[in-house]
Design a protein around this motif. Structure first.
Motif, PDB file in Angstrom:
ATOM      1  N   MET A  57     -12.755  -4.631 -11.594  1.00 37.08           N
ATOM      2  CA  MET A  57     -11.985  -4.809 -11.192  1.00 37.08           C
ATOM      3  C   MET A  57     -10.133  -4.625 -11.532  1.00 37.08           C
ATOM      4  O   MET A  57      -9.303  -4.693 -10.886  1.00 37.08           O
ATOM      5  CB  MET A  57     -12.245  -5.968 -10.262  1.00 37.08           C
ATOM      6  N   LEU A  58     -10.391  -5.190 -13.126  1.00 37.42           N
ATOM      7  CA  LEU A  58      -9.850  -5.843 -14.150  1.00 37.42           C
ATOM      8  C   LEU A  58      -8.853  -4.278 -14.513  1.00 37.42           C
ATOM      9  O   LEU A  58      -7.701  -4.078 -14.351  1.00 37.42           O
ATOM     10  CB  LEU A  58      -9.806  -6.572 -15.327  1.00 37.42           C
ATOM     11  N   GLU A  59      -9.315  -3.413 -14.391  1.00 38.58           N
ATOM     12  CA  GLU A  59      -8.938  -1.894 -15.328  1.00 38.58           C
ATOM     13  C   GLU A  59      -8.236  -1.223 -13.561  1.00 38.58           C
ATOM     14  O   GLU A  59      -7.661  -0.064 -13.796  1.00 38.58           O
ATOM     15  CB  GLU A  59     -10.297  -1.063 -15.870  1.00 38.58           C
ATOM     16  N   THR A  60      -8.346  -1.994 -12.579  1.00 43.71           N
ATOM     17  CA  THR A  60      -8.203  -0.953 -11.817  1.00 43.71           C
ATOM     18  C   THR A  60      -6.698  -1.992 -11.330  1.00 43.71           C
ATOM     19  O   THR A  60      -6.428  -1.359  -9.431  1.00 43.71           O
ATOM     20  CB  THR A  60      -9.130  -0.500 -10.221  1.00 43.71           C
ATOM     21  N   THR A  61      -7.352  -2.941 -11.187  1.00 47.19           N
ATOM     22  CA  THR A  61      -5.637  -3.395 -10.150  1.00 47.19           C
ATOM     23  C   THR A  61      -4.362  -3.694 -10.738  1.00 47.19           C
ATOM     24  O   THR A  61      -4.978  -4.329 -12.647  1.00 47.19           O
ATOM     25  CB  THR A  61      -6.636  -5.566 -10.282  1.00 47.19           C
ATOM     26  N   ASN A  62      -3.686  -3.359 -10.182  1.00 44.19           N
ATOM     27  CA  ASN A  62      -2.383  -4.003 -11.838  1.00 44.19           C
ATOM     28  C   ASN A  62      -1.286  -4.386 -11.065  1.00 44.19           C
ATOM     29  O   ASN A  62      -1.781  -5.215  -9.881  1.00 44.19           O
ATOM     30  CB  ASN A  62      -1.667  -2.215 -11.444  1.00 44.19           C
ATOM     31  N   LEU A  63      -0.667  -4.970 -11.978  1.00 43.16           N
ATOM     32  CA  LEU A  63       0.601  -6.337 -11.371  1.00 43.16           C
ATOM     33  C   LEU A  63       1.326  -5.896  -9.771  1.00 43.16           C
ATOM     34  O   LEU A  63       1.847  -6.993  -8.943  1.00 43.16           O
ATOM     35  CB  LEU A  63       1.578  -6.747 -12.467  1.00 43.16           C
ATOM     36  N   GLU A  64       1.425  -4.430  -9.882  1.00 40.58           N
ATOM     37  CA  GLU A  64       2.714  -3.909  -8.548  1.00 40.58           C
ATOM     38  C   GLU A  64       1.988  -4.302  -7.253  1.00 40.58           C
ATOM     39  O   GLU A  64       2.477  -5.554  -6.653  1.00 40.58           O
ATOM     40  CB  GLU A  64       2.673  -3.084  -8.606  1.00 40.58           C
ATOM     41  N   GLU A  65       0.383  -3.977  -7.326  1.00 38.35           N
ATOM     42  CA  GLU A  65      -0.515  -4.790  -5.851  1.00 38.35           C
ATOM     43  C   GLU A  65      -0.118  -6.488  -6.423  1.00 38.35           C
ATOM     44  O   GLU A  65      -0.337  -6.658  -4.960  1.00 38.35           O
ATOM     45  CB  GLU A  65      -1.954  -4.433  -6.404  1.00 38.35           C
TER      46      GLU A  65
END
Length: 144
Positions: A122-130
């Motif tokens: 989750m941490l590696e695939t979630t970006n700030l823009e989302e």
């Protein structure tokens, strides 16, 4: 799971990202108020995020913290967690034992390993823009 510093860092980065999407820089006092964090503590967290290149800052009258728009979608939560807490969330023992591994497991080792792997994903695939977009639309919140 995360230190208080890390929680504040994630909240601060999201707040900075949403303002950056609106072409605004934000000061540390405004960030501290938005994330309900002490100002001095927030300043230290922002300094660390800036040093690691996650956020940027400009001094002066029109200064503040920001993230270049093109980078907002590239910054993953894992980068923030690693900058503040190191690799504990990715490698740590669920019971806090120093020597917990497959050869010498704690009682939670197998179950916690699965949770830790899901968290890492989750941490590696979630970006700030989302996260900023959810906040901007009113679907999510940083304050209670």
């Amino acid at each position: 799971m995360f230190s208080k510093s890390c929680e504040y860092a994630i909240k601060a980065a999201i707040f900075i990202a949403i303002n950056s999407l609106l072409d605004r820089k934000v000061g540390s006092v405004d960030i501290a108020k938005e994330i309900n964090s002490p100002e001095a503590f927030t300043a230290k967290i922002l300094q660390k995020l800036s040093k690691d290149g996650i956020i940027h800052s400009v001094r002066g009258v029109n200064g503040g913290f920001f993230i270049p728009k093109k980078l907002i979608s590239e910054i993953k939560l894992a980068q923030i967690v690693f900058a503040i807490d190191g690799d504990v969330a990715f490698k740590g023992c669920g019971l806090g034992m120093e020597k917990c591994n497959a050869n010498h497991p704690c009682p939670l080792h197998e179950k916690f390993m699965s949770i830790r792997n899901d968290l890492r994903q989750m941490l590696e695939t979630t970006n700030l823009e989302e996260l900023a977009v959810g906040l901007k639309s009113g679907e999510t919140f940083l304050k209670q």
